[in-house]
Design a protein around this motif. Structure first.
Motif, PDB file in Angstrom:
ATOM      1  N   MET A 132       0.848  -1.191   0.000  1.00 54.97           N
ATOM      2  CA  MET A 132       0.000   0.000   0.000  1.00 54.97           C
ATOM      3  C   MET A 132       0.887   1.246   0.000  1.00 54.97           C
ATOM      4  O   MET A 132       1.960   1.242   0.578  1.00 54.97           O
ATOM      5  N   ARG A 133       0.446   2.305  -0.669  1.00 53.98           N
ATOM      6  CA  ARG A 133       1.202   3.554  -0.659  1.00 53.98           C
ATOM      7  C   ARG A 133       0.706   4.406   0.510  1.00 53.98           C
ATOM      8  O   ARG A 133      -0.497   4.667   0.645  1.00 53.98           O
ATOM      9  N   LEU A 134       1.653   4.851   1.337  1.00 54.38           N
ATOM     10  CA  LEU A 134       1.336   5.629   2.525  1.00 54.38           C
ATOM     11  C   LEU A 134       2.115   6.928   2.524  1.00 54.38           C
ATOM     12  O   LEU A 134       3.224   7.008   1.983  1.00 54.38           O
ATOM     13  N   SER A 135       1.557   7.951   3.156  1.00 60.08           N
ATOM     14  CA  SER A 135       2.319   9.159   3.442  1.00 60.08           C
ATOM     15  C   SER A 135       2.356   9.350   4.947  1.00 60.08           C
ATOM     16  O   SER A 135       1.430   8.939   5.655  1.00 60.08           O
ATOM     17  N   VAL A 136       3.434   9.945   5.433  1.00 55.26           N
ATOM     18  CA  VAL A 136       3.581  10.252   6.851  1.00 55.26           C
ATOM     19  C   VAL A 136       3.912  11.732   6.960  1.00 55.26           C
ATOM     20  O   VAL A 136       4.976  12.164   6.487  1.00 55.26           O
ATOM     21  N   ILE A 137       3.011  12.504   7.517  1.00 58.05           N
ATOM     22  CA  ILE A 137       3.185  13.946   7.625  1.00 58.05           C
ATOM     23  C   ILE A 137       3.796  14.259   8.986  1.00 58.05           C
ATOM     24  O   ILE A 137       3.193  14.000  10.031  1.00 58.05           O
ATOM     25  N   GLY A 138       4.996  14.830   8.963  1.00 63.25           N
ATOM     26  CA  GLY A 138       5.736  15.094  10.190  1.00 63.25           C
ATOM     27  C   GLY A 138       6.773  14.004  10.395  1.00 63.25           C
ATOM     28  O   GLY A 138       6.413  12.834  10.596  1.00 63.25           O
ATOM     29  N   CYS A 139       8.042  14.355  10.329  1.00 61.81           N
ATOM     30  CA  CYS A 139       9.112  13.354  10.432  1.00 61.81           C
ATOM     31  C   CYS A 139       9.996  13.603  11.645  1.00 61.81           C
ATOM     32  O   CYS A 139      11.221  13.523  11.581  1.00 61.81           O
ATOM     33  N   GLY A 140       9.332  13.941  12.755  1.00 61.23           N
ATOM     34  CA  GLY A 140      10.038  13.998  14.020  1.00 61.23           C
ATOM     35  C   GLY A 140      10.171  12.594  14.576  1.00 61.23           C
ATOM     36  O   GLY A 140      10.204  11.609  13.826  1.00 61.23           O
ATOM     37  N   TYR A 141      10.217  12.486  15.888  1.00 59.69           N
ATOM     38  CA  TYR A 141      10.432  11.187  16.514  1.00 59.69           C
ATOM     39  C   TYR A 141       9.365  10.180  16.088  1.00 59.69           C
ATOM     40  O   TYR A 141       9.673   9.078  15.619  1.00 59.69           O
ATOM     41  N   LEU A 142       8.104  10.547  16.229  1.00 56.10           N
ATOM     42  CA  LEU A 142       7.015   9.642  15.882  1.00 56.10           C
ATOM     43  C   LEU A 142       6.990   9.343  14.388  1.00 56.10           C
ATOM     44  O   LEU A 142       6.959   8.187  13.969  1.00 56.10           O
ATOM     45  N   GLY A 143       7.007  10.387  13.572  1.00 57.48           N
ATOM     46  CA  GLY A 143       6.836  10.213  12.137  1.00 57.48           C
ATOM     47  C   GLY A 143       7.973   9.465  11.473  1.00 57.48           C
ATOM     48  O   GLY A 143       7.745   8.596  10.610  1.00 57.48           O
ATOM     49  N   ALA A 144       9.213   9.766  11.836  1.00 50.58           N
ATOM     50  CA  ALA A 144      10.358   9.096  11.218  1.00 50.58           C
ATOM     51  C   ALA A 144      10.349   7.606  11.525  1.00 50.58           C
ATOM     52  O   ALA A 144      10.595   6.767  10.645  1.00 50.58           O
ATOM     53  N   VAL A 145      10.051   7.273  12.773  1.00 49.30           N
ATOM     54  CA  VAL A 145       9.985   5.854  13.148  1.00 49.30           C
ATOM     55  C   VAL A 145       8.840   5.169  12.412  1.00 49.30           C
ATOM     56  O   VAL A 145       8.997   4.063  11.883  1.00 49.30           O
ATOM     57  N   HIS A 146       7.688   5.820  12.377  1.00 46.42           N
ATOM     58  CA  HIS A 146       6.520   5.198  11.724  1.00 46.42           C
ATOM     59  C   HIS A 146       6.781   4.980  10.233  1.00 46.42           C
ATOM     60  O   HIS A 146       6.470   3.903   9.704  1.00 46.42           O
ATOM     61  N   ALA A 147       7.358   5.981   9.574  1.00 46.37           N
ATOM     62  CA  ALA A 147       7.624   5.858   8.140  1.00 46.37           C
ATOM     63  C   ALA A 147       8.580   4.704   7.867  1.00 46.37           C
ATOM     64  O   ALA A 147       8.339   3.864   6.983  1.00 46.37           O
ATOM     65  N   ALA A 148       9.674   4.644   8.615  1.00 48.06           N
ATOM     66  CA  ALA A 148      10.660   3.588   8.394  1.00 48.06           C
ATOM     67  C   ALA A 148      10.093   2.213   8.717  1.00 48.06           C
ATOM     68  O   ALA A 148      10.352   1.230   8.008  1.00 48.06           O
ATOM     69  N   ALA A 149       9.306   2.130   9.791  1.00 49.86           N
ATOM     70  CA  ALA A 149       8.731   0.852  10.192  1.00 49.86           C
ATOM     71  C   ALA A 149       7.716   0.354   9.159  1.00 49.86           C
ATOM     72  O   ALA A 149       7.677  -0.838   8.828  1.00 49.86           O
ATOM     73  N   MET A 150       6.891   1.256   8.636  1.00 45.37           N
ATOM     74  CA  MET A 150       5.913   0.854   7.625  1.00 45.37           C
ATOM     75  C   MET A 150       6.598   0.388   6.345  1.00 45.37           C
ATOM     76  O   MET A 150       6.164  -0.570   5.696  1.00 45.37           O
ATOM     77  N   ALA A 151       7.701   1.042   5.974  1.00 43.47           N
ATOM     78  CA  ALA A 151       8.459   0.598   4.802  1.00 43.47           C
ATOM     79  C   ALA A 151       9.077  -0.771   5.051  1.00 43.47           C
ATOM     80  O   ALA A 151       9.158  -1.606   4.145  1.00 43.47           O
ATOM     81  N   SER A 152       9.485  -1.019   6.299  1.00 46.91           N
ATOM     82  CA  SER A 152      10.147  -2.289   6.611  1.00 46.91           C
ATOM     83  C   SER A 152       9.208  -3.478   6.511  1.00 46.91           C
ATOM     84  O   SER A 152       9.661  -4.614   6.364  1.00 46.91           O
ATOM     85  N   ILE A 153       7.890  -3.239   6.616  1.00 50.32           N
ATOM     86  CA  ILE A 153       6.937  -4.352   6.482  1.00 50.32           C
ATOM     87  C   ILE A 153       6.317  -4.400   5.091  1.00 50.32           C
ATOM     88  O   ILE A 153       5.345  -5.114   4.867  1.00 50.32           O
ATOM     89  N   GLY A 154       6.896  -3.624   4.152  1.00 50.72           N
ATOM     90  CA  GLY A 154       6.537  -3.790   2.752  1.00 50.72           C
ATOM     91  C   GLY A 154       5.773  -2.673   2.085  1.00 50.72           C
ATOM     92  O   GLY A 154       5.544  -2.717   0.876  1.00 50.72           O
ATOM     93  N   HIS A 155       5.369  -1.651   2.816  1.00 53.19           N
ATOM     94  CA  HIS A 155       4.627  -0.556   2.203  1.00 53.19           C
ATOM     95  C   HIS A 155       5.558   0.407   1.458  1.00 53.19           C
ATOM     96  O   HIS A 155       6.755   0.479   1.744  1.00 53.19           O
ATOM     97  N   GLU A 156       4.982   1.163   0.546  1.00 56.96           N
ATOM     98  CA  GLU A 156       5.695   2.250  -0.133  1.00 56.96           C
ATOM     99  C   GLU A 156       5.343   3.533   0.616  1.00 56.96           C
ATOM    100  O   GLU A 156       4.163   3.905   0.684  1.00 56.96           O
ATOM    101  N   VAL A 157       6.330   4.206   1.173  1.00 60.50           N
ATOM    102  CA  VAL A 157       6.081   5.296   2.113  1.00 60.50           C
ATOM    103  C   VAL A 157       6.836   6.551   1.697  1.00 60.50           C
ATOM    104  O   VAL A 157       8.013   6.491   1.338  1.00 60.50           O
TER     105      VAL A 157
END
Length: 438
Positions: free
Chosen positions: A1-26
């Motif tokens: 699934m294609r996802l966007s993450v708005i805000g790449c502070g502590y929460l956003g950076a971790v969430h974006a990287a973690a979602m990519a690690s399980i196969g999403h396009e982020v």
């Protein structure tokens, strides 16, 4: 699934990287160009165990990209919003400036059927207001709070202990919940509880959890205050009551209290929101939770002065720790750094060491001396104060070895994390919070 993450502070950076690690396009989006440049190179802008590895892997694979242009979010099926909600200056209330700005910008990129998933910690009632902003685009707002622990954030994102989705009523909400289940497919496959509720409940779950944890910490610190005037040992007390399955031992560690960017500001914002709702009495206890927490910092300073013979003036004090907790470089509202600054203000020559947080601490409090090497920080100290329970202080610092480096064998255990008897046997005067003197 294609996802966007708005805000790449502590929460956003971790969430974006973690979602990519399980196969999403982020795609991760933030207004800070320097931060985005670092992330795009696969470099985390803060210390978090495991993040650099999944970040670098995601960027190298092409599944993870970063941008400062909100238009990059267009085409994503789900848009996660994880910007900060700091405490307002001069008020306990949460500052929603960044949340409102993110939504105002994002709505121009939304298409009918998109899901917008709010992850920021917000006052109850915020989601209902933002849903009205999103509705004209044909997208659906859900509220999907995060429950990350700094130091374990990657694990908590990929393998959470529960998932919560606040959704609108009816078929629209059911569809949105199903899409979130697809996003978190790895966790769902492991039977992670997935709780679907309304907006208000989802918002309250986050702040209620933080309020409970803060209350538990302050409860044992209140017991430490009683223990100090009765001769009881708060660590034995915590062990004893922690055997009760209804209570549990976790978060019953007495010491200098909690800090960081979540618990302090979240319980204050919760109090402020309850007051706005006309229910300030319902969470009035949180004011005392906050007060107890701050008093323990005072007590750590008092014990250090006692260890120094009554005065800190021109005494060298080694502060072990600057981050608010181990496995992090976060110094926001850090009790450790607060104690260091107070001792400096009393005339002490303060040297601070920390495995990860020195640079952040130096930027915030440049008047202190910083030494990366632990043993060098200990050299010629009149007293040692342990304020962040890093493993290299708890179990890897030999008291006999430390005794060879210092001038005065006095240690203040601000986290009750040391083996008191071992330090005493090595000739140290040991001072613990809520622990009897020997």
């Amino acid at each position: 699934m294609r996802l966007s993450v708005i805000g790449c502070g502590y929460l956003g950076a971790v969430h974006a990287a973690a979602m990519a690690s399980i196969g999403h396009e982020v795609v991760g989006i933030d207004v800070d160009q320097a931060k985005i440049d670092r992330l795009a190179r696969g470099e985390a802008p803060f210390f978090e165990p495991g993040l650099n590895e999944i970040l670098a892997e995601g960027v190298a694979s092409g599944r993870l990209t970063f941008s400062t242009d909100m238009a990059a979010a267009r085409g994503a099926a789900v848009h996660f919003v994880g910007v900060g909600t700091p405490q307002q200056q001069g008020s306990y209330s949460a500052d929603l400036t960044y949340v409102d700005a993110a939504f105002a910008s994002l709505v121009h990129q939304l298409r009918p059927g998109d899901i917008v998933a709010g992850k920021s910690t917000v006052p109850v009632g915020t989601a209902a207001r933002l849903a009205e902003l999103v509705a004209p685009t044909g997208a659906t707002l859900v509220w999907n709070p995060e429950f990350l622990r700094e130091g374990w954030a990657v694990q908590d994102t990929i393998d959470p202990d529960r998932l919560v989705a606040g959704v609108p009523a009816g078929a629209e909400g059911e569809r949105a919940a199903d899409i979130l289940r697809e996003v978190y497919h790895t966790a769902i496959a492991k039977k992670t509880p997935f709780i679907v509720t309304d907006y208000a409940t989802a918002e309250l779950v986050k702040v209620a959890a933080n309020a409970f944890l803060a209350t538990k910490i302050s409860f044992i610190n209140a017991m430490a205050e009683i223990a100090e005037v009765t001769g009881a040992d708060v660590t034995q007390l915590a062990d004893a009551i922690g055997h009760d399955g209804r209570i549990g031992r976790r978060f019953l560690g007495a010491g200098i209290g909690f800090g960081g960017g979540c618990l302090p500001k979240d319980i204050r914002a919760f109090s402020a929101r309850a007051e706005e709702l006309g229910k300030s009495e319902s969470v009035a206890f949180l004011r005392e939770v906050d007060a107890i927490n701050l008093r323990r910092r005072d007590r750590a300073v008092e014990l250090t002065l006692e260890a120094l013979g009554g005065s800190a003036f021109e005494k060298r004090v080694a502060i072990l720790g600057a981050a608010f907790k181990p496995h992090s470089d976060d110094i926001r509202d850090s009790p450790a750094l607060d104690v260091a600054v107070r001792l400096h203000g009393l005339g002490a020559s303060v040297v601070v060491t920390d495995p990860e947080a020195i640079e952040n601490a130096r930027l915030a409090q440049p008047q202190l001396e910083y030494i990366a090497d632990r043993d060098e920080a200990l050299r010629d100290a009149d007293a040692v104060v342990v304020v962040t329970e890093w493993e290299e202080y708890r179990h890897q610092l030999n008291p006999a070895h430390a005794a060879e480096l210092v001038k005065g064998r006095a240690v203040v255990d601000g986290r009750n994390c040391l083996d008191a008897q071992a330090w005493r046997d090595a000739g140290w005067a040991y001072y613990g919070l809520g622990r009897p003197r020997v």
